[in-house]
Design a protein around this motif. Structure first.
Motif, PDB file in Angstrom:
ATOM      1  N   LYS A  68       0.829  -1.204   0.000  1.00  0.00           N
ATOM      2  CA  LYS A  68       0.000   0.000   0.000  1.00  0.00           C
ATOM      3  C   LYS A  68       0.863   1.253   0.000  1.00  0.00           C
ATOM      4  N   VAL A  69       0.330   2.294  -0.630  1.00  0.00           N
ATOM      5  CA  VAL A  69       0.937   3.622  -0.604  1.00  0.00           C
ATOM      6  C   VAL A  69      -0.096   4.603  -0.060  1.00  0.00           C
ATOM      7  N   ASP A  70       0.353   5.796   0.288  1.00  0.00           N
ATOM      8  CA  ASP A  70      -0.577   6.835   0.731  1.00  0.00           C
ATOM      9  C   ASP A  70      -1.344   7.376  -0.470  1.00  0.00           C
ATOM     10  N   GLN A  71      -2.634   7.528  -0.335  1.00  0.00           N
ATOM     11  CA  GLN A  71      -3.508   8.076  -1.370  1.00  0.00           C
ATOM     12  C   GLN A  71      -3.250   7.418  -2.739  1.00  0.00           C
ATOM     13  N   PRO A  72      -3.515   6.130  -2.841  1.00  0.00           N
ATOM     14  CA  PRO A  72      -3.244   5.409  -4.105  1.00  0.00           C
ATOM     15  C   PRO A  72      -4.134   5.877  -5.255  1.00  0.00           C
ATOM     16  N   LYS A  73      -3.567   5.839  -6.451  1.00  0.00           N
ATOM     17  CA  LYS A  73      -4.328   6.154  -7.663  1.00  0.00           C
ATOM     18  C   LYS A  73      -5.213   4.973  -8.070  1.00  0.00           C
ATOM     19  N   GLU A  92       8.610  -7.066  -7.850  1.00  0.00           N
ATOM     20  CA  GLU A  92       7.973  -6.433  -9.008  1.00  0.00           C
ATOM     21  C   GLU A  92       7.047  -5.286  -8.593  1.00  0.00           C
ATOM     22  N   ALA A  93       6.595  -5.304  -7.357  1.00  0.00           N
ATOM     23  CA  ALA A  93       5.649  -4.278  -6.896  1.00  0.00           C
ATOM     24  C   ALA A  93       6.277  -2.889  -6.823  1.00  0.00           C
ATOM     25  N   ILE A  94       7.584  -2.841  -6.649  1.00  0.00           N
ATOM     26  CA  ILE A  94       8.255  -1.557  -6.403  1.00  0.00           C
ATOM     27  C   ILE A  94       7.986  -0.541  -7.508  1.00  0.00           C
ATOM     28  N   GLN A  95       8.039  -1.001  -8.780  1.00  0.00           N
ATOM     29  CA  GLN A  95       7.841  -0.081  -9.908  1.00  0.00           C
ATOM     30  C   GLN A  95       6.477   0.616  -9.830  1.00  0.00           C
ATOM     31  N   TYR A  96       5.468  -0.110  -9.404  1.00  0.00           N
ATOM     32  CA  TYR A  96       4.100   0.409  -9.417  1.00  0.00           C
ATOM     33  C   TYR A  96       3.792   1.204  -8.146  1.00  0.00           C
ATOM     34  N   LEU A  97       4.436   0.834  -7.058  1.00  0.00           N
ATOM     35  CA  LEU A  97       4.319   1.635  -5.837  1.00  0.00           C
ATOM     36  C   LEU A  97       4.924   3.013  -6.078  1.00  0.00           C
ATOM     37  N   ASN A  98       6.035   3.046  -6.806  1.00  0.00           N
ATOM     38  CA  ASN A  98       6.679   4.328  -7.114  1.00  0.00           C
ATOM     39  C   ASN A  98       5.809   5.208  -8.006  1.00  0.00           C
TER      40      ASN A  98
END
Length: 265
Positions: A68-73, A92-98
């Motif tokens: 999870k990230v803050d205020q996800p799109k 693999e999640a790192i690219q999309y979290l960024n």
């Protein structure tokens, strides 16, 4: 003369039939190469995650990671390849979290901490749907991007064809398993394929945008499979050839990251 011909063919035919029988009963071992992780295993990722246990229809518990990230799109529902476990695929999640997206990534039965064993295509599809329902109960479907890599592309296409996510993203898809199997093992009869994984048919039922990324140097699943899918005439299909890209490392390809950021997410 006929008896001599029959005698000469008897042993090769017997070996062929024995090989076909072995290939049929051993398809799970040929297709899937899971890595087992102990239940107490602690993942080493730079981003925070939550472990999720999902009870399947037959009571088996499968395991997933929720980043999870803050205020996800939105959120990426990610179906990984045929080997390893979340201990490696989680990176693999790192690219999309960024890029500001949450990520939900399940392990298939027998992979990582997930219990049980894979024994049919229908079972896999049902397990994936249960995992997708977990996400759908927490996010609006128009916030969900379904993503699949390699063997996970057919499963991702199936989820997208039977639900209503925002879009579908495929990394190195195959036209269907029968076609790929025929290319790899010419003598293997199509009717013995237990996991047909008909990506081409699933895409015909997708009414959402579909984005395909495929390396032109991919020797595991040739780029020609994406070309065949493109020739089906899907109205919302967008294909992106990644020049000199092989089967592994698509998500780290600079051109891929550029296109994803500008045109997909």
């Amino acid at each position: 003369m006929l008896k001599k011909i029959i005698h000469l063919l008897k042993w090769p035919l017997g070996l062929y039939l024995a090989g076909c029988f072995f290939a049929f009963i051993a398809q799970e071992k040929l297709l899937f190469h899971p890595k087992k992780d102990a239940e107490q295993y602690i993942y080493d990722f730079p981003n925070a995650y939550k472990e999720v246990w999902i009870e399947q229809a037959d009571g088996i518990l499968t395991h997933a990671l929720h980043f999870k990230v803050d205020q996800p799109k939105g959120i990426i529902f990610y179906l990984h390849g045929n080997a390893g476990s979340l201990s490696s695929w989680g990176a693999e999640a790192i690219q999309y979290l960024n890029l500001g997206y949450d990520v939900f990534m399940p392990d298939y039965r027998g992979f990582g901490k997930s219990k049980g064993n894979i024994n049919s295509q229908e079972q896999l599809f049902n397990d994936n749907q249960t995992a997708y329902n977990w996400v759908k109960n927490r996010y609006a479907e128009n916030e969900i991007t379904v993503m699949g890599y390699s063997i996970g592309t057919a499963m991702a296409a199936h989820i997208a064809s039977t639900n209503s996510p925002q879009q579908l993203v495929l990394h190195a898809p195959y036209y269907n398993m029968a076609t790929l199997s025929k290319e790899k093992t010419v003598i293997f009869p199509e009717f013995l394929v237990k996991y047909p994984f008909t990506t081409n048919k699933f895409l015909q039922n997708c009414k959402i945008p579909v984005h395909i990324f495929h390396g032109t140097a991919n020797k595991v699943i040739p780029f020609s499979h994406t070309q065949k899918l493109q020739n089906e005439g899907h109205q919302n299909l967008h294909t992106y050839p990644l020049i000199n890209q092989g089967h592994i490392g698509i998500s780290k390809n600079p051109e891929y990251l550029k296109i994803v950021k500008e045109k997909v997410l």
